[in-house]
Write a protein that holds these residues in place. Structure first.
Motif, PDB file in Angstrom:
ATOM      1  N   SER A 187      96.735  73.400 -88.535  1.00  0.00           N
ATOM      2  CA  SER A 187      96.403  73.302 -89.877  1.00  0.00           C
ATOM      3  C   SER A 187      95.467  74.707 -90.294  1.00  0.00           C
ATOM      4  O   SER A 187      95.544  75.087 -91.113  1.00  0.00           O
ATOM      5  CB  SER A 187      95.739  72.012 -90.097  1.00  0.00           C
ATOM      6  N   LEU A 188      94.520  74.839 -89.351  1.00  0.00           N
ATOM      7  CA  LEU A 188      93.522  76.036 -89.607  1.00  0.00           C
ATOM      8  C   LEU A 188      94.558  77.225 -89.872  1.00  0.00           C
ATOM      9  O   LEU A 188      93.996  78.232 -90.648  1.00  0.00           O
ATOM     10  CB  LEU A 188      92.423  76.135 -88.444  1.00  0.00           C
ATOM     11  N   VAL A 196     100.287  77.166 -97.297  1.00  0.00           N
ATOM     12  CA  VAL A 196      99.734  75.835 -97.621  1.00  0.00           C
ATOM     13  C   VAL A 196     100.576  74.918 -97.061  1.00  0.00           C
ATOM     14  O   VAL A 196      99.878  73.632 -96.587  1.00  0.00           O
ATOM     15  CB  VAL A 196      99.885  75.816 -99.381  1.00  0.00           C
ATOM     16  N   PRO A 197     101.964  74.841 -97.026  1.00  0.00           N
ATOM     17  CA  PRO A 197     102.740  73.587 -96.443  1.00  0.00           C
ATOM     18  C   PRO A 197     102.468  73.208 -94.977  1.00  0.00           C
ATOM     19  O   PRO A 197     102.256  72.475 -94.407  1.00  0.00           O
ATOM     20  CB  PRO A 197     104.058  73.982 -96.587  1.00  0.00           C
ATOM     21  N   LEU A 198     101.998  74.559 -94.090  1.00  0.00           N
ATOM     22  CA  LEU A 198     101.798  74.395 -93.044  1.00  0.00           C
ATOM     23  C   LEU A 198     100.524  73.880 -92.418  1.00  0.00           C
ATOM     24  O   LEU A 198     100.262  72.982 -91.801  1.00  0.00           O
ATOM     25  CB  LEU A 198     101.774  75.939 -92.398  1.00  0.00           C
ATOM     26  N   ALA A 199      99.368  74.236 -93.481  1.00  0.00           N
ATOM     27  CA  ALA A 199      98.233  73.648 -93.434  1.00  0.00           C
ATOM     28  C   ALA A 199      98.163  72.159 -93.566  1.00  0.00           C
ATOM     29  O   ALA A 199      97.564  71.478 -92.780  1.00  0.00           O
ATOM     30  CB  ALA A 199      97.166  74.454 -94.198  1.00  0.00           C
ATOM     31  N   ILE A 204      97.886  66.837 -91.801  1.00  0.00           N
ATOM     32  CA  ILE A 204      98.273  65.381 -91.624  1.00  0.00           C
ATOM     33  C   ILE A 204      98.846  64.948 -90.385  1.00  0.00           C
ATOM     34  O   ILE A 204      98.699  63.764 -89.906  1.00  0.00           O
ATOM     35  CB  ILE A 204      99.768  65.370 -92.752  1.00  0.00           C
ATOM     36  N   THR A 205      99.372  66.020 -89.482  1.00  0.00           N
ATOM     37  CA  THR A 205      99.736  65.477 -88.218  1.00  0.00           C
ATOM     38  C   THR A 205      98.370  65.212 -87.389  1.00  0.00           C
ATOM     39  O   THR A 205      98.399  63.875 -86.720  1.00  0.00           O
ATOM     40  CB  THR A 205     100.359  66.457 -87.408  1.00  0.00           C
ATOM     41  N   LEU A 224      91.313  77.383 -98.370  1.00  0.00           N
ATOM     42  CA  LEU A 224      92.257  77.822 -99.303  1.00  0.00           C
ATOM     43  C   LEU A 224      91.614  78.193-100.735  1.00  0.00           C
ATOM     44  O   LEU A 224      92.115  79.101-101.501  1.00  0.00           O
ATOM     45  CB  LEU A 224      93.159  76.750 -99.727  1.00  0.00           C
ATOM     46  N   GLY A 225      90.517  77.560-101.131  1.00  0.00           N
ATOM     47  CA  GLY A 225      89.705  77.932-102.402  1.00  0.00           C
ATOM     48  C   GLY A 225      88.901  79.023-102.457  1.00  0.00           C
ATOM     49  O   GLY A 225      89.171  79.935-103.458  1.00  0.00           O
ATOM     50  N   TYR A 226      88.179  79.291-101.334  1.00  0.00           N
ATOM     51  CA  TYR A 226      87.491  80.371-101.443  1.00  0.00           C
ATOM     52  C   TYR A 226      87.816  81.567-100.560  1.00  0.00           C
ATOM     53  O   TYR A 226      87.242  82.966-100.698  1.00  0.00           O
ATOM     54  CB  TYR A 226      85.725  80.077-101.010  1.00  0.00           C
ATOM     55  N   GLY A 227      88.711  81.441 -99.566  1.00  0.00           N
ATOM     56  CA  GLY A 227      89.077  82.475 -98.896  1.00  0.00           C
ATOM     57  C   GLY A 227      88.332  82.536 -97.653  1.00  0.00           C
ATOM     58  O   GLY A 227      87.747  81.481 -97.172  1.00  0.00           O
TER      59      GLY A 227
END
Lengths: 476, 697
Positions: A187-188, A196-199, A204-205, A224-227
């Motif tokens: 996720s990281l 995004v889908p991978l994160a 979720i996993t 994701l929002g700030y970088g």
């Protein structure tokens, strides 16, 4: 011990190309050696430091057996993990390699998971390192691009992960924590590389497997929002230098120094994208779970036997956490109250303040959250320590001035060695009692607290030092 | 815990040094003070630690029966002459049988037991050889491993009889063990069967029993310990496969192995030799593996009944050579004088004891410490402790020759009465022994030192370690800051890394050396112990050379550029020694205490020898000389030789290597944690001290 991998990594600074791969291969060989030649009477897989009711493969095999004989895998309070993991790993537990009598196939899966985690960590580290040096250059602290002051934190983190005794033990000792760790790292990685889908999938996993990584949603959204992690000044300088910030193509107007932190650009669209994926994937997971548990009580049974088992702290067998003792002693009437207090305590005291303070450093925030959750987890194990120690190693550059590191290291080593001794004294020899083991667990928690506290302090100091340095620059 | 806390405080101080803005808390100030004056305090603390150890015999308390339910000696003995004559008959029968027949005396004993109304069974066992399992300490009692192809050439047969308690529910039991060599047991050994036979005859008909009685006659052809351990293993972890041993011999042992619930206590009875004293002598042996002791109440009960009811002379082991040592006598006299002086000052201060008592107490304490530190059980009772059963061995030496009939009757009566009283007390117990101490040292059969007291000596000894480590760390960091050689200039908190690498490498080396004997034992062919020790020595020293060659900065002879600052290295070494000693003190206190006596002064005093030689000042030369002497003594082989010499076992010769190997073999075969301590704490720390001594600074 944890930092011994770090030592080795640092030694390899001069020749980073081969060194990393040699050490990584060596760690894999060590694991394979342990898997096939470790003396069996140590019963690593039943040690409380290695496997908990949630992560034990022995229990998973039991659950699989129950399911094969068309009973609910959760019957008899043996298995408490995810039904999907049962479907994936279960068949492996019943297949034996020729002449070997235990779950070697599972162990091989865990070795693979460890390698994958290490590689992903390395990728994350390389990304972070690039951003770090770019930021420093932009701030003017770093003069030349070929400055040797910056360590290859990716390699170090990966090696710390691979060579950490906790990781090796939980990989060899038949615990599913390598898989849980892999999910967190995926996720990281997804968020760092902006997949995004991978994160969302990793989050979720991880949440599905052990619930506590749900708190990682905040760092992931921030990421994701700030970088990527950067100094809070970055936007101020960014606009001056007309540089392209990693991923964040913002059009912030020139702001005053005082208000700049409130004006960080937040990429709402990416975040919404992420939330959308999280929703889709969680629905997928739930549907799959309900399908696999159709005859055995469905989703309700799963929630009761896994998440409620985690939050209610039903299994009071000793582990390296602090709750089992407390709830073994607590009166039944006050149990609910205490449960609410403890669980809320985690939510209220650790998550929001850290999030406010470190919203410019989401990866570090993820590290801090993982340490906190490892401290106040209901069933912690050595595998959690393995994860956060390697994430910590991602920030060796920023945390180079950390205080008391030697003392914390000594404490960790002492407590880790003391734990099996005290357990032995209590369980086998009868000369000690539960208080000994619980005292050791409290010591472990104290050292973890010190570790996260010193890390956070060092990070804040680092930010302050940078600010001072840039302040001087701008004056000049 | 206290020292750890102090350590913490000091570490806090260490990092704050120089830049203190706010006034620190008082406890931190205390820490700063201690660290700043660490040389003085380390000397004071170490001296106090040694003094506290010497003072221990003075602090011994009289034992008392802690569990009220025991009520020793409160019931009237029910032994009659009929029981004694039963026992005497058994002894006579055994003697006659062995004169006339070859073979199974076990059958005879079994017949006697079943005549008494007990359930009898025979157990065949295979005496397993010495195996390398030093790490078994962490794994609990091992499950019974069936050997697939055992030969019928060597096996033993145990006989066990169970009397079911009329008032019990069959869930608890008391075990009586009499080791007896069925092939060549002497007359004295048969007497132990007589005593237990007498008692068994009584117990078979009493109504007050609430715990089943198991009488195990262990086949001691292969030592006392093995048969008992084999029986216990089968008792606790049943095997569901038929062993090949069942077919061996004429004795059919296919009948079921019977059990009788959890064991409350076990008594091992042995009769040997003639007493040198006027009374019958009873020696109590209690040390099990890794310095574990049975609950003190068990010893108390036996001691109380033996002394106050049956008139035995009770003794525990002591180091006889200490009784005549003059230096200990002088110390005893000093303590006596101080005690008298204190008594004149204040009549309430009564801690002084006569010199003779002090000598006696010290000799017993030394023996207690030694046998605990060795970690080898002193008798068959050690096997019970692995299953958390309290057990002791009673060795009775009668004052008459074994063939005197008249005395024998009286001896059987008294011995059986002692056992009857003990069993009656244990029979009263509702829970297992838990009231009294498990951690104690004995200074006489009726005096003990509890853990709270003897820990002080150890705590004082090791307290100086974290202090000195902190102070050295500060010094070393300052020195590193000044030097321009420091490669990672901006890594303030990583200065210890090189030193830690070295310490880690040497500890890894220690681990490998510890595990090497396993592989050496696998080398095919018969080798003498001295050959094996030579193999071990050569492989380890070549490994050491490889370690020094491959890891730069590890060797004491490496160039200066690679070398770490010796102060930091010493600081990390001391920290490692501190962790190791504290761990060991929990596993086996006696080992840690003796280890600390050796390791602490060495670690504290060691300094690079080159500057000392260069400066040519008396003080530094003296320090260098002291550290050389301590390091010479500290080498494990040297230590072994010296202790051999101290115990008066002849001069050290060429066979030293072989003897050392045999000694270590006994340690690991008995699963002693002392072996691990020597290999993984003592040896690496000793090597590190050597590195510091020859440090090129």
């Amino acid at each position: 011990m944890a930092d011994v991998g770090g030592d080795m990594a640092e030694k390899e600074l001069e020749k980073p190309t081969y060194g990393f791969w040699i050490w990584a291969m060596a760690s894999v060989i060590l694991r394979l050696f342990f898997i096939f030649y470790f003396p069996e009477n140590f019963k690593l897989s039943s040690r409380p430091e290695v496997s908990t009711p949630l992560t034990s493969v022995r229990r998973l095999a039991e659950g699989y057996w129950l399911k094969q004989s068309s009973m609910s895998p959760y019957a008899g309070s043996m298995y408490h993990g995810s039904p999907l993991l049962l479907s994936v790993l279960g068949p492996l537990t019943s297949q034996w390699i020729e002449g070997q009598s235990s779950h070697h196939l599972c162990s091989l899966v865990f070795v693979f998971a460890d390698i994958l985690s290490a590689l992903l960590l390395r990728a994350i580290g390389q990304k972070l390192q690039k951003t770090y040096s770019m930021n420093l250059k932009r701030l003017g602290v770093l003069r030349s691009s070929g400055d040797r002051g910056i360590l290859p934190c990716g390699d170090i983190a990966a090696l710390v992960y691979l060579w950490n005794p906790y990781t090796i033990l939980s990989c060899v000792g038949l615990s599913t924590s390598p898989i849980e760790n892999l999910a967190v790292i995926v996720s990281l990685y997804g968020a760092v590389t902006r997949r995004v889908p991978l994160a969302a999938f990793g989050l979720i996993t991880a949440t599905h497997l052990s619930l506590y990584p749900a708190s990682l949603a905040i760092p992931l959204i921030l990421l994701l929002g700030y970088g990527l992690d950067a100094h809070p000044l970055k936007n101020f300088l960014h606009t001056r230098d007309r540089g392209v910030e990693t991923g964040s193509t913002s059009d912030v107007s020139k702001q005053d120094k005082l208000t700049r932190t409130t004006q960080l650009p937040f990429l709402w669209r990416t975040v919404l994208h992420f939330v959308f994926w999280v929703l889709v994937l969680s629905i997928c997971v739930l549907v799959l779970c309900s399908l696999s548990l159709k005859q055995y009580g469905g989703l309700e049974e799963m929630f009761k036997r896994t998440y409620s088992f985690i939050l209610n702290i039903e299994d009071l067998s000793p582990n390296i956490g602090v709750f089992w003792y407390f709830f073994a002693e607590a009166f039944e009437s006050s149990r609910n109250y205490l449960l609410i207090v403890f669980n809320l305590y985690i939510l209220l005291t650790s998550l929001p303040p850290l999030a406010f303070r470190f919203k410019h450093r989401p990866c570090f925030l993820a590290f801090a959250y993982l340490v906190m959750s490892s401290i106040i987890k209901s069933y912690p194990s050595g595998g959690d320590a393995a994860l956060y120690l390697s994430l910590w190693a991602l920030f060796v550059n920023e945390l180079s001035d950390m205080n008391n590191l030697f003392f914390i290291l000594c404490g960790h080593i002492g407590v880790s060695l003391l734990s099996p001794v005290v357990h032995n004294i209590w369980i086998w020899r009868g000369t000690g009692n539960a208080n000994f083991y619980y005292g050791n667990a409290m010591g472990y928690v104290c050292f973890q607290f010190m570790f996260v506290e010193e890390s956070v302090n060092a990070m804040l100091d680092h930010d302050k030092a940078l600010e001072k340095a840039t302040g001087k620059m701008t004056k000049n | 815990m206290a020292t750890e806390k102090r350590d913490k405080e000091e570490e806090e101080v260490k990092t704050d040094d120089g830049s203190l803005k706010i006034k620190p808390r008082p406890i931190v100030q205390l820490g700063i003070f201690l660290v700043a004056h660490s040389p003085v305090f380390s000397v004071v603390f170490s001296a106090a630690g040694v003094l506290a150890l010497l003072i221990l015999p003075l602090l011994a308390k009289n034992t008392y029966i802690s569990e009220n339910a025991l009520m020793p000696g409160s019931a009237r003995s029910m032994l009659s002459n009929r029981d004694v004559s039963d026992g005497s008959k058994l002894v006579k029968d055994i003697k006659n049988y062995r004169l006339n027949h070859e073979g199974q005396v076990q059958k005879l004993i079994g017949k006697y037991m079943s005549e008494m109304g007990a359930e009898v069974y025979y157990q065949k066992f295979h005496p397993e050889g010495n195996q390398f399992h030093p790490l078994h300490f962490f794994s609990g009692p091992d499950s019974y491993t069936l050997l697939d192809n055992v030969s019928c050439a060597s096996y033993g047969v145990n006989v066990a009889g169970i009397i079911r308690a009329p008032r019990g529910d069959g869930k608890e039991s008391i075990v009586l063990v009499t080791p007896y060599d069925f092939i060549n047991g002497g007359d004295y050994e048969a007497l132990s069967l007589g005593i237990t036979g007498t008692l068994f005859s009584l117990l078979a008909r009493v109504t007050w029993l609430s715990k089943d009685i198991i009488w195990l006659v262990a086949d001691s052809r292969y030592g006392d310990y093995r048969p008992v351990a084999a029986w216990l293993t089968e008792y606790h972890s049943p095997s569901f496969k038929d062993s090949d041993l069942l077919k061996c011999g004429e004795l059919n042992t296919a009948d079921k192995f019977r059990r009788a619930g959890t064991m409350a206590a076990a008594l091992v009875l042995k009769v040997d030799g003639r007493s040198e004293r006027f009374e019958d002598t009873l020696s109590i042996y209690a040390e099990a593996s890794n310095g574990q002791m049975p609950n003190l109440d068990l010893i108390n009960v036996v001691n109380y009944l033996a002394v106050h009811r049956q008139g035995f002379y009770v003794k525990v082991e002591k180091v006889v050579s200490l009784l005549s040592s003059s230096w200990l006598k002088i110390i005893g006299e000093i303590f006596e004088a101080v005690g008298k002086l204190a008594h004149t000052l204040n009549p309430d201060w009564n801690f002084g004891i006569p010199t003779a008592d002090y000598l006696e107490g010290s000799a017993t304490l030394a023996s207690s410490l030694y046998s605990q530190a060795l970690g080898i059980p002193t008798g068959p009772h050690g096997a019970f402790r692995d299953y958390q059963v309290d057990a002791i061995t009673l060795k009775v030496s009668p004052r008459f020759p074994p063939d005197s009939k008249t005395r024998q009757h009286d001896f059987f009566l008294r011995g059986a009465k002692l056992l009857e009283g003990t069993i009656r007390s244990v029979n009263n117990l509702l829970e297992k022994f838990h009231q009294s101490f498990f951690l104690y040292l004995l200074t006489s059969p009726s005096k003990f030192i509890s853990v709270g007291v003897y820990m002080i000596a150890f705590a004082l000894l090791v307290a100086s370690l974290p202090m000195v480590a902190a102070s050295l760390y500060i010094d070393g960091c300052k020195a590193l800051n000044n030097s321009t050689l420091n490669p990672a200039g901006n890594f303030k908190s990583w200065k210890w890394l090189d030193a830690a690498k070295q310490v880690f490498a040497l500890h890894l080396f220690g681990l490998i050396v510890t595990l090497l004997p396993y592989f050496i034992c696998q080398v095919p062919g018969q080798h003498s112990p001295s050959n094996r020790s030579i193999m071990w020595g050569t492989t380890s020293s070549s490994l050491l050379l490889i370690t020094f060659a491959t890891i730069p900065g590890c060797s004491p002879f490496s160039s200066r550029r690679h070398g770490t600052n010796w102060a930091v290295l010493k600081s990390v070494t001391i920290s490692a020694a501190f962790i190791g000693l504290c761990l060991m003190s929990i596993i086996n206190f006696a080992t840690a205490e003796i280890g600390a006596l050796l390791l602490v002064p060495t670690c504290l005093i060691v300094q690079p020898i080159k500057p000392a030689l260069r400066s040519r000042r008396i003080k530094s030369l003296l320090g260098a000389f002291c550290s050389m002497v301590l390091l010479t003594i500290g080498f494990p082989v040297m230590l072994f030789a010296i202790s051999k010499g101290l115990f008066g076992e002849g001069l050290v010769g060429l066979s030293l290597g072989g003897e050392f190997w045999t000694w270590l073999e006994s340690l690991w075969a008995w699963k002693s944690a002392t072996y691990l301590y020597i290999g993984m704490v003592h040896l690496p720390c000793w090597l590190l001290c050597l590195c510091i001594l020859f440090h090129p600074s």
